[in-house]
Scaffold this active site. Structure first.
Site, mmCIF file in Angstrom:
data_model
loop_
_atom_site.group_PDB
_atom_site.id
_atom_site.type_symbol
_atom_site.label_atom_id
_atom_site.label_comp_id
_atom_site.label_asym_id
_atom_site.label_seq_id
_atom_site.Cartn_x
_atom_site.Cartn_y
_atom_site.Cartn_z
ATOM 1 C CB SER A 13 -0.902 0.006 1.232
ATOM 2 O OG SER A 13 -1.580 1.239 1.362
ATOM 3 C CE1 TYR A 72 -6.375 4.943 -2.927
ATOM 4 C CE2 TYR A 72 -4.510 4.966 -1.407
ATOM 5 C CZ TYR A 72 -5.768 4.494 -1.764
ATOM 6 O OH TYR A 72 -6.400 3.586 -0.970
ATOM 7 N N GLY A 113 -13.730 -10.769 1.121
ATOM 8 C CA GLY A 113 -14.264 -11.868 1.912
ATOM 9 C C GLY A 113 -13.643 -13.223 1.662
ATOM 10 C CG HIS A 119 -11.274 0.438 -0.772
ATOM 11 N ND1 HIS A 119 -10.508 1.076 -1.721
ATOM 12 C CD2 HIS A 119 -10.626 0.624 0.402
ATOM 13 C CE1 HIS A 119 -9.456 1.636 -1.139
ATOM 14 N NE2 HIS A 119 -9.510 1.376 0.155
ATOM 15 C CB THR A 169 -6.631 2.297 -5.353
ATOM 16 O OG1 THR A 169 -5.891 1.154 -4.921
ATOM 17 C CG2 THR A 169 -7.992 2.284 -4.686
ATOM 18 C CE LYS A 197 -7.348 -3.305 -3.839
ATOM 19 N NZ LYS A 197 -8.295 -2.384 -3.186
#
Length: 351
Positions: A110, A132, A283, A250, A158, A226
């Site tokens: 990240s 970003y 998930g 997200h 992203t 993404k």
């Protein structure tokens, strides 16, 4: 299991991690946007699908290895970009990177990490960098250059965070973001203040398809988008020449009441039509989840929270153990499904 005593499946991790993390840190990791409808559905959605096993297939040897963007990985599972690993462990993303390298999976680092991307290079392994877009394009270009110089082999842009989602559990907990200098990748910039300075002063809420064309020209690295949830956006992504489309809401942290990624995967795979690889997060907790996603057209799946919880519980060894749990489940599920390799998994294996 070494590194994670008492953990049998990834679903065990959250409650155990809640007991060791600071309450505010747990709320930051575990929470979602609004009423957390999407957060819950990300996990529940997998139960809406059923696998169709084929029998009398030679499964004496199971091989879950595959490639992502042409690079070998031990299984079609990766570590999604998640911020602030330092809330879970003093070694932060360095420990996670070492674990990923040991397990042979890709780590997507990240840009809002505790540790800068340069600190991850000694860990080795396959690393991508999540980016970003920033109002100051010089900062964007510098981040890209640093990622390239540090050995990252793909740029993951992203696109679903023009502003932060309303994360009520996080707000209620009293969680306080670190100073902007607490984000390792921004410590070298002349940025002062809290996270609002990062998002309002650096992050651009005006990101458009035109900006992506500029980004595509700014790097020679493969580019992944993404945060795609519709076939329309997947098609535009491919028209711009991206190398992969990442289906994601997200982690349920942005717009509540959006669909679980697995529920829109086929729509996006159809729109991509083989022009790019397709990844998915949301998930993922079981080896059967991995197989379901592969059968519906994903090249690989990614997860975030389980590795954060494992990091809090057992550091680097904890993350390795969690990845091994999922790998073991995947190998067993592949044998029972009658698919010795991931290439054998087809649309006919799920309904």
């Amino acid at each position: 299991m070494v590194g994670l005593p008492g953990v049998v499946g990834l679903g065990d991790l959250e409650a155990l991690a809640e007991a060791v993390l600071e309450p505010q840190a747990f709320a930051y990791y575990a929470g979602g946007a609004g009423d957390e409808v999407t957060l819950r559905d990300n996990v529940d959605a997998w139960s809406r699908h059923r696998l169709r096993p084929r029998v009398l297939v030679d499964v004496a040897r199971i091989d879950p290895a595959t490639t992502l963007l042409g690079q070998a990985v031990s299984m079609p599972v990766g570590i999604a970009p998640t911020a602030l690993h330092g809330l879970a462990s003093p070694e932060a993303e360095v420990a996670t990177a070492r674990a990923a390298a040991r397990a042979g999976v890709v780590l997507c680092a990240s840009s809002l990490a505790t540790r800068p991307v340069e600190d991850l290079e000694p860990a080795g392994g396959l690393r991508w960098f999540q980016l970003y877009e920033h109002r100051d394009r010089a900062i964007t270009l510098d981040l890209i250059a640093r990622a390239e110089a540090s050995g990252c082999t793909a740029l993951v842009v992203t696109v679903d965070l023009p502003v932060f989602g309303q994360r009520e559990r996080e707000i209620r907990s009293g969680f306080t973001q670190p100073l902007a200098t607490g984000y390792g990748n921004f410590a070298s910039y002349a940025v002062a203040g809290d996270v609002e300075t990062v998002t309002d002063g650096l992050h651009s809420s005006q990101l458009t398809w035109d900006d992506l064309e500029w980004l595509r020209r700014a790097t020679s690295l493969p580019m992944v988008l993404k945060g795609i949830l519709t076939g329309e956006d997947a098609a535009i992504s491919c028209e711009l020449g991206v190398d992969a489309v990442w289906v994601s809401n997200h982690g349920g942290r942005q717009l509540d009441h959006t669909p679980a990624g697995i529920d829109v995967l086929e729509e996006i795979v159809s729109a991509v039509a083989g022009r790019a690889e397709v990844y998915l997060d949301g998930g993922v907790r079981r080896g059967t989840d991995v197989l379901t996603a592969l059968a519906l057209g994903a090249r690989a799946v990614f997860a975030g929270r389980p590795w954060l919880y494992a990091l809090a519980l057992g550091g680097e060894d904890g993350v390795v153990s969690a990845l091994e749990i999922l790998r073991t489940e995947l190998v067993i599920a592949m044998a029972l499904l009658g698919t010795p390799t991931v290439a054998d998994v087809t649309r006919a294996h799920v309904r």
